[in-house]
Scaffold this motif. Structure first.
Motif, PDB file in Angstrom:
ATOM      1  N   VAL A 100       1.742  15.269   4.367  1.00 56.32           N
ATOM      2  CA  VAL A 100       1.481  16.054   5.571  1.00 56.32           C
ATOM      3  C   VAL A 100       2.582  15.818   6.611  1.00 56.32           C
ATOM      4  CG1 VAL A 100      -0.073  16.242   7.537  1.00 56.32           C
ATOM      5  CG2 VAL A 100      -1.003  16.147   5.239  1.00 56.32           C
ATOM      6  N   VAL A 101       2.974  14.550   6.762  1.00 55.54           N
ATOM      7  CA  VAL A 101       4.047  14.230   7.709  1.00 55.54           C
ATOM      8  C   VAL A 101       5.335  14.941   7.293  1.00 55.54           C
ATOM      9  CG1 VAL A 101       5.528  12.388   8.586  1.00 55.54           C
ATOM     10  CG2 VAL A 101       3.073  12.010   8.394  1.00 55.54           C
ATOM     11  N   MET A 149      -4.859   8.569  -0.286  1.00 56.64           N
ATOM     12  CA  MET A 149      -4.986   8.808   1.142  1.00 56.64           C
ATOM     13  C   MET A 149      -3.619   8.742   1.845  1.00 56.64           C
ATOM     14  SD  MET A 149      -7.273   6.378   3.522  1.00 56.64           S
ATOM     15  CE  MET A 149      -5.984   5.233   3.959  1.00 56.64           C
ATOM     16  N   ILE A 150      -2.903   7.631   1.600  1.00 58.19           N
ATOM     17  CA  ILE A 150      -1.601   7.452   2.259  1.00 58.19           C
ATOM     18  C   ILE A 150      -0.582   8.427   1.691  1.00 58.19           C
ATOM     19  CG2 ILE A 150       0.211   5.787   2.827  1.00 58.19           C
ATOM     20  CD1 ILE A 150      -1.927   4.211   3.717  1.00 58.19           C
ATOM     21  N   TYR A 205      -6.694   4.273  -1.680  1.00 58.19           N
ATOM     22  CA  TYR A 205      -5.779   4.286  -0.543  1.00 58.19           C
ATOM     23  C   TYR A 205      -4.443   4.927  -0.891  1.00 58.19           C
ATOM     24  CZ  TYR A 205      -9.177   1.638   2.026  1.00 58.19           C
ATOM     25  OH  TYR A 205     -10.328   1.270   2.663  1.00 58.19           O
ATOM     26  N   THR A 246      -4.844  20.281   8.383  1.00 61.45           N
ATOM     27  CA  THR A 246      -5.111  19.018   7.696  1.00 61.45           C
ATOM     28  C   THR A 246      -6.532  18.553   7.997  1.00 61.45           C
ATOM     29  OG1 THR A 246      -2.834  18.482   8.275  1.00 61.45           O
ATOM     30  CG2 THR A 246      -4.139  16.742   7.278  1.00 61.45           C
ATOM     31  N   TYR A 259     -11.744  18.725   6.390  1.00 61.97           N
ATOM     32  CA  TYR A 259     -12.993  17.984   6.549  1.00 61.97           C
ATOM     33  C   TYR A 259     -14.193  18.867   6.245  1.00 61.97           C
ATOM     34  CZ  TYR A 259     -16.564  15.030   8.702  1.00 61.97           C
ATOM     35  OH  TYR A 259     -17.673  14.256   8.917  1.00 61.97           O
ATOM     36  N   MET A 273       0.830  -1.203   0.000  1.00 57.97           N
ATOM     37  CA  MET A 273       0.000   0.000   0.000  1.00 57.97           C
ATOM     38  C   MET A 273       0.871   1.262   0.000  1.00 57.97           C
ATOM     39  SD  MET A 273      -3.161   0.657   2.490  1.00 57.97           S
ATOM     40  CE  MET A 273      -4.059  -0.868   2.385  1.00 57.97           C
ATOM     41  N   ILE A 274       1.975   1.179   0.780  1.00 57.17           N
ATOM     42  CA  ILE A 274       2.917   2.295   0.829  1.00 57.17           C
ATOM     43  C   ILE A 274       3.535   2.503  -0.555  1.00 57.17           C
ATOM     44  CG2 ILE A 274       5.164   2.996   1.749  1.00 57.17           C
ATOM     45  CD1 ILE A 274       3.302   3.391   3.931  1.00 57.17           C
ATOM     46  N   ALA A 310      -1.182  11.620   3.348  1.00 57.42           N
ATOM     47  CA  ALA A 310      -0.735  11.553   4.738  1.00 57.42           C
ATOM     48  C   ALA A 310       0.786  11.688   4.814  1.00 57.42           C
ATOM     49  CB  ALA A 310      -1.191  10.251   5.379  1.00 57.42           C
ATOM     50  N   LEU A 311       1.488  11.031   3.867  1.00 57.95           N
ATOM     51  CA  LEU A 311       2.961  11.130   3.859  1.00 57.95           C
ATOM     52  C   LEU A 311       3.402  12.565   3.582  1.00 57.95           C
ATOM     53  CD1 LEU A 311       3.934   7.863   1.924  1.00 57.95           C
ATOM     54  CD2 LEU A 311       4.250   8.330   4.357  1.00 57.95           C
ATOM     55  N   LEU A 354     -10.078   8.723   1.301  1.00 59.81           N
ATOM     56  CA  LEU A 354     -10.919   7.934   2.215  1.00 59.81           C
ATOM     57  C   LEU A 354     -12.289   7.672   1.592  1.00 59.81           C
ATOM     58  CD1 LEU A 354     -10.597   9.358   5.844  1.00 59.81           C
ATOM     59  CD2 LEU A 354     -10.674   6.956   5.226  1.00 59.81           C
ATOM     60  N   LEU A 357      -6.353  13.336   1.866  1.00 62.23           N
ATOM     61  CA  LEU A 357      -6.693  12.327   2.863  1.00 62.23           C
ATOM     62  C   LEU A 357      -8.182  12.016   2.803  1.00 62.23           C
ATOM     63  CD1 LEU A 357      -3.915  13.405   3.803  1.00 62.23           C
ATOM     64  CD2 LEU A 357      -4.682  13.114   6.136  1.00 62.23           C
ATOM     65  N   PHE A 358      -8.990  13.083   2.768  1.00 56.08           N
ATOM     66  CA  PHE A 358     -10.435  12.867   2.820  1.00 56.08           C
ATOM     67  C   PHE A 358     -10.999  12.325   1.507  1.00 56.08           C
ATOM     68  CE2 PHE A 358      -9.981  15.861   6.402  1.00 56.08           C
ATOM     69  CZ  PHE A 358     -10.514  15.038   7.375  1.00 56.08           C
TER      70      PHE A 358
END
Lengths: 226, 241
Positions: A193-194, A186-187, A183, A160, A164, A1-2, A190-191, A178, A174-175
């Motif tokens: 944002v990190v 989404m991931i 995915y 982040t 919503y 998934m990554i 998320a990466l 989702l 992300l949203f």
């Protein structure tokens, strides 16, 4: 998934366009900076006044405690319902959340000036404003910068979640990922944002480091920054 | 407000679900942070990097971790374990620094006295270091409890039931009362748990007679004109019978 997420990130076509990564990143940073600036204009003078006069200290403790207990998502959705699906609602909610850490930073910065030095400054005939300008603000500059760092990170982080209720920033990936079960989006989002928060954290830490080392040089900068 | 009256059982079940996510997360973070803090306290070489890493972890938005952690550890994204693990990561990020400070705050002469009495390191940890570090540690635990209860609500956007569900559901259906009910219940739960922590702190450290626990967490400055409070003096204040 990554791996799928990395592949999504590596695809140049995902970076360009009105809803591309670059655009979202710029939106994210712009909103973060605007929120921090508006909050600073409100919170810094109050925090400095509290630290300087020693009055209404409970306000700082109370606002920090309240900010910790108040769920961010609740505030965002409440503002969203009240003000509709625009940028105004998350913007105001983010300002409300950014004020307590800025207030705390400004207050504890001014408060951190050595009381003996402050007394000495009064003893040689400095006025209250002079003590603030030449003793308390320069001495408190590193701590204020620490408060600013905490605030920027918190706002960038919360922005982040703010996606919503509004169509802006990296949170959208992300949203939307989702919602549509994509995915990799989404991931990948998320990466991003990190990565953004880590880069911001390290950059601000470096800034703080430089400012602390050259405190005397930057002392005036602390004053003119008000 | 009719919404609240008609949905009491829903609110009760979400409240319970919320507690069942928050409590294990707090327990897990305490269980991990105490040994890590002890290590950082004992070894200067571990201390620097460890505190750096936990500082960075804390900067990461919880929503991003809720999405990344399941694919890294093979957890179900919408399961309780995901929420508990992610929130425990945040709890550890907050607590490790406080626990390190807490062990640092134990007076050196007390430790030497225990050593002189022939305590083993293991026995000294349980009967001297750990109890005397509790007042400072509890201050950190209170912060973790309150922030964890608040963060649990974020899980609702990925579909994990908690009081946060009142936010997402209320927002989608446009029911203001539902969102307000969620806010009130979450804050009340946080306050109640914080109160329980204070109570537990008093029971665990009966020698701190006054209610003034050494508060060394957050931005609470010393009062003007007071001497700079070193960890040692702070603790002595609290530990003199």
């Amino acid at each position: 998934m990554i791996y799928d997420a990395l592949a999504w990130l590596a695809d140049v076509s995902n970076w360009v366009g009105d809803a591309g990564i670059w655009m979202r990143l710029v939106q994210h940073l712009a909103v973060t900076m605007a929120v921090v600036m508006v909050s600073a204009v409100i919170a810094m003078p109050i925090g400095i006044a509290i630290g300087h006069t020693g009055r209404a200290r409970a306000l700082v403790t109370l606002s920090s405690g309240a900010a910790r207990a108040l769920p961010t998502l609740g505030l965002l959705t409440l503002f969203g319902l009240a003000l509709g699906i625009g940028l105004t609602a998350p913007f105001l909610a983010l300002v409300v959340l950014a004020i307590p850490p800025l207030l705390a930073g400004a207050y504890s910065g001014v408060e951190s000036a050595d009381p003996a030095t402050v007394d000495a400054a009064y003893a040689i005939g400095m006025t209250s404003m002079q003590v603030l300008r030449h003793v308390e603000l320069p001495a408190g500059f590193p701590i204020m910068l620490g408060g600013l760092r905490t605030t920027v990170l918190q706002v960038a982080s919360t922005a982040t979640l703010a996606a919503y209720t509004a169509d802006f920033g990296l949170g959208r990936f992300l949203f939307s990922g989702l919602k549509t079960n994509r995915y990799e989006v989404m991931i990948g989002g998320a990466l991003l944002v990190v990565a953004l928060t880590l880069v911001l954290d390290v950059a601000l830490a470096a800034l703080q480091c430089v400012a602390t080392r050259e405190k005397r040089v930057n002392g005036d900068g602390a004053v003119s920054g008000q | 407000m009719t919404w609240v009256g008609n949905n009491l059982s829903l609110m009760a079940s979400l409240f319970l679900a919320h507690v069942m996510l928050a409590l294990p997360a707090v327990a897990l973070s305490v269980a991990v942070a105490i040994p890590l803090g002890w290590l950082a306290h004992r070894s200067p070489t571990i201390r620097g990097p460890l505190l750096q890493v936990v500082g960075l972890l804390y900067a990461i938005p919880s929503l991003a971790l809720f999405l990344i952690v399941p694919s890294l550890f093979g957890l179900e994204m919408r399961g309780s374990a995901n929420i508990i693990v992610v929130l425990a990561i945040y709890g550890v990020a907050i607590l490790v620094r406080t626990v390190t400070d807490a062990f640092d705050s134990v007076p050196a002469d007390v430790l030497q006295a225990a050593d002189a009495c022939g305590y083993s390191l293991w026995r000294r940890f349980w009967s001297v270091d750990l109890p005397l570090s509790l007042p400072v540690t509890m201050a950190g635990v209170r912060v973790v409890v309150v922030s964890t209860i608040s963060l649990v609500t974020v899980g609702s956007v990925i579909g994990v039931r908690s009081l946060g569900t009142l936010f997402t559901d209320g927002f989608q259906r446009g029911i203001v009362a539902e969102v307000v009910a969620g806010l009130v219940l979450t804050v009340l739960l946080a306050l109640a748990m914080d109160g329980l922590c204070v109570l537990a702190g008093h029971m665990l450290t009966p020698w701190t007679k006054s209610s003034r626990l050494p508060r060394r967490v957050g931005f609470i400055g010393r009062s003007r004109g007071a001497l700079p409070a070193t960890p040692v003096t702070t603790n002595e204040e609290g530990s003199v019978p």
